[in-house]
Design an enzyme around this catalytic site. Structure first.
Site, short mmCIF file in Angstrom:
data_model
loop_
_atom_site.label_atom_id
_atom_site.label_comp_id
_atom_site.label_asym_id
_atom_site.label_seq_id
_atom_site.Cartn_x
_atom_site.Cartn_y
_atom_site.Cartn_z
N GLU A 124 -11.18 -1.24 23.70
CA GLU A 124 -10.64 -1.77 25.11
C GLU A 124 -11.45 -0.37 26.15
OE1 GLU A 124 -6.45 -1.48 24.27
OE2 GLU A 124 -7.37 -1.73 26.41
N ASP A 148 -8.17 -3.60 14.72
CA ASP A 148 -6.98 -4.62 16.01
C ASP A 148 -6.68 -6.27 16.90
OD1 ASP A 148 -5.01 -2.49 15.96
OD2 ASP A 148 -5.17 -2.08 18.26
N ARG A 287 13.99 0.51 3.22
CA ARG A 287 13.17 1.45 3.20
C ARG A 287 12.17 0.58 4.41
NH1 ARG A 287 13.56 4.65 -1.03
NH2 ARG A 287 15.77 4.73 -1.61
N HIS A 293 -3.03 5.19 8.71
CA HIS A 293 -4.37 5.52 9.23
C HIS A 293 -5.41 5.06 8.23
CE1 HIS A 293 -2.94 8.07 12.76
NE2 HIS A 293 -4.59 7.79 13.70
#
Ligand code: F6P
Length: 363
Positions: A124, A148, A287, A293
């Site tokens: 974007e 995304d 947890r 990444h």
């Protein structure tokens, strides 16, 4: 090109003029993403062999044309890069519109480098800059990338499939350890504004709940899903996008107050916050696992290599045809061109209907 002319004696002659090859710059901007190198390779291969382009690589996103940072880019430089993650050109989140005189600097550097046109590969922000530059007359085409998958105008962006596969494999592995220890495991995945990775990986991995930025979550309902899951002798896996928020307000969890050149704050921490809350409310050990990444690194899936390659081929054609201001897009199984603004004007978010499909499996 052939030029005809008459000599003073009236004889017709022709001279063959060498047409200047079109010089095309390529850049990759924003968060890196598996498949970037496949796009670069395809632009170069088709650009050189079919259109006779002379190509140049700009380093580190818009920083390259802004500061005149180039590197050679030809068929030799692209050998072996198809399966490699990252980008041989480097990337950055540099925004020329946030720098005084940035646009003029870009124009001057393109002229100095003899570059006629640009292929900008990005999400974007990078394509948002391309959209504005195209409006100002810069000859640019865009290729949509982001793990995304939140760019409009295209069914999918490359990189998304790889991220979903990595997240799904992680969920599969977490199921067995969660069950052995009767624990809740919260898996935090990327997704600043859009929950596509969480939704697809959550469905594929059989999550007990999927929490996404588009649908603020009710912690009481999440805890109810946790309890139900334990009742059936299984351990719950909760998948949460980094940008998800609770219904009772509160900002997205911030890793730091730091903002990038496009004004985005760095996210991270919702997984831990959620795990603590679940543990306190249900008394079950919980947890958090942050995939971070890992979702962006490494080799692209076959689907992403295929999509990225086809985007690159189409981008080379768009430049050759002078179809500037366009973005390559996947529609069904076809690669088409849409105006850049169609991709960058509005983010593509998960609809309530798509979320409801996953909710059938919650608990
Ligand atoms: O835009 C892709 C993305 O991976 C987002 O999901 C995430 O919020 C962001 O990049 C992280 O960026 P960085 O690596 O610059 O912190």
């Amino acid at each position: 090109m052939v030029r005809w002319g008459l000599t003073p004696s009236g004889v017709t002659v022709f001279t063959e003029l060498q047409e200047e090859p079109m010089r095309v710059g390529v850049l990759t901007g924003g968060g890196d993403c598996p498949g970037l190198n496949a796009v670069i390779r395809a632009v170069v291969r088709k650009g050189v062999t079919r259109h006779g382009f002379d190509l140049v690589g700009y380093r580190d996103g818009w920083k390259g044309p802004l500061e005149g940072l180039t590197r050679p880019l030809g068929i030799e430089e692209c050998r072996g890069i198809l399966p490699r993650g990252g980008t041989i050109l480097g990337s950055s989140r540099t925004n020329p519109f946030s720098i005084d005189g940035g646009v003029e600097q870009i124009r001057a550097n393109l002229a100095a480098d003899g570059v006629d046109a640009l292929v900008a590969i990005g999400g974007e922000d990078t394509l948002g800059v391309a959209t504005r530059l195209a409006d100002l007359g810069v000859q640019v085409v865009g290729v949509p990338k982001t793990i995304d998958n939140d760019l409009s105008g295209t069914d999918f962006t490359f990189g998304f499939d790889t991220a979903v596969n990595i997240a799904t494999e992680a969920i599969d592995r977490l199921h067995t350890t969660a069950e052995s220890h009767h624990r809740v495991l919260v898996v935090e995945v990327m997704g600043r504004h859009a929950g596509w990775i969480a939704l697809h990986a959550g469905i594929a991995g059989g999550a007990s709940a999927v929490l996404i930025p588009e649908q603020p979550f009710d912690i009481e309902k999440v805890c109810a899903h946790v309890e139900t899951r334990f009742e059936s002798e299984y351990a719950p896996i909760i998948v949460v996008s980094e940008g998800a928020t609770p219904i009772d307000g509160g900002d997205m969890t911030l890793a730091s107050g730091e903002k990038d050149a496009f004004g985005h704050v760095r996210l991270g921490g919702i997984g831990d916050r959620l795990a603590n809350e679940i543990e306190q409310r249900t008394g079950k050990e919980a947890r958090a696992v942050v995939l971070g990444h890992i979702q962006r690194g490494g080799t692209p899936t076959a689907f992403d290599r295929w999509l990225a390659t086809r985007f690159g081929l189409q981008a080379a054609d768009a430049v050759a045809e002078g179809d500037f201001g366009t973005m390559m897009a996947l529609r069904g199984t076809s690669i088409v061109r849409v105006p850049l603004i169609e991709g960058t004007g509005e983010l593509k978010l998960v609809s309530a209907h798509e979320y409801a499909e996953a909710q059938v499996f919650f608990g």
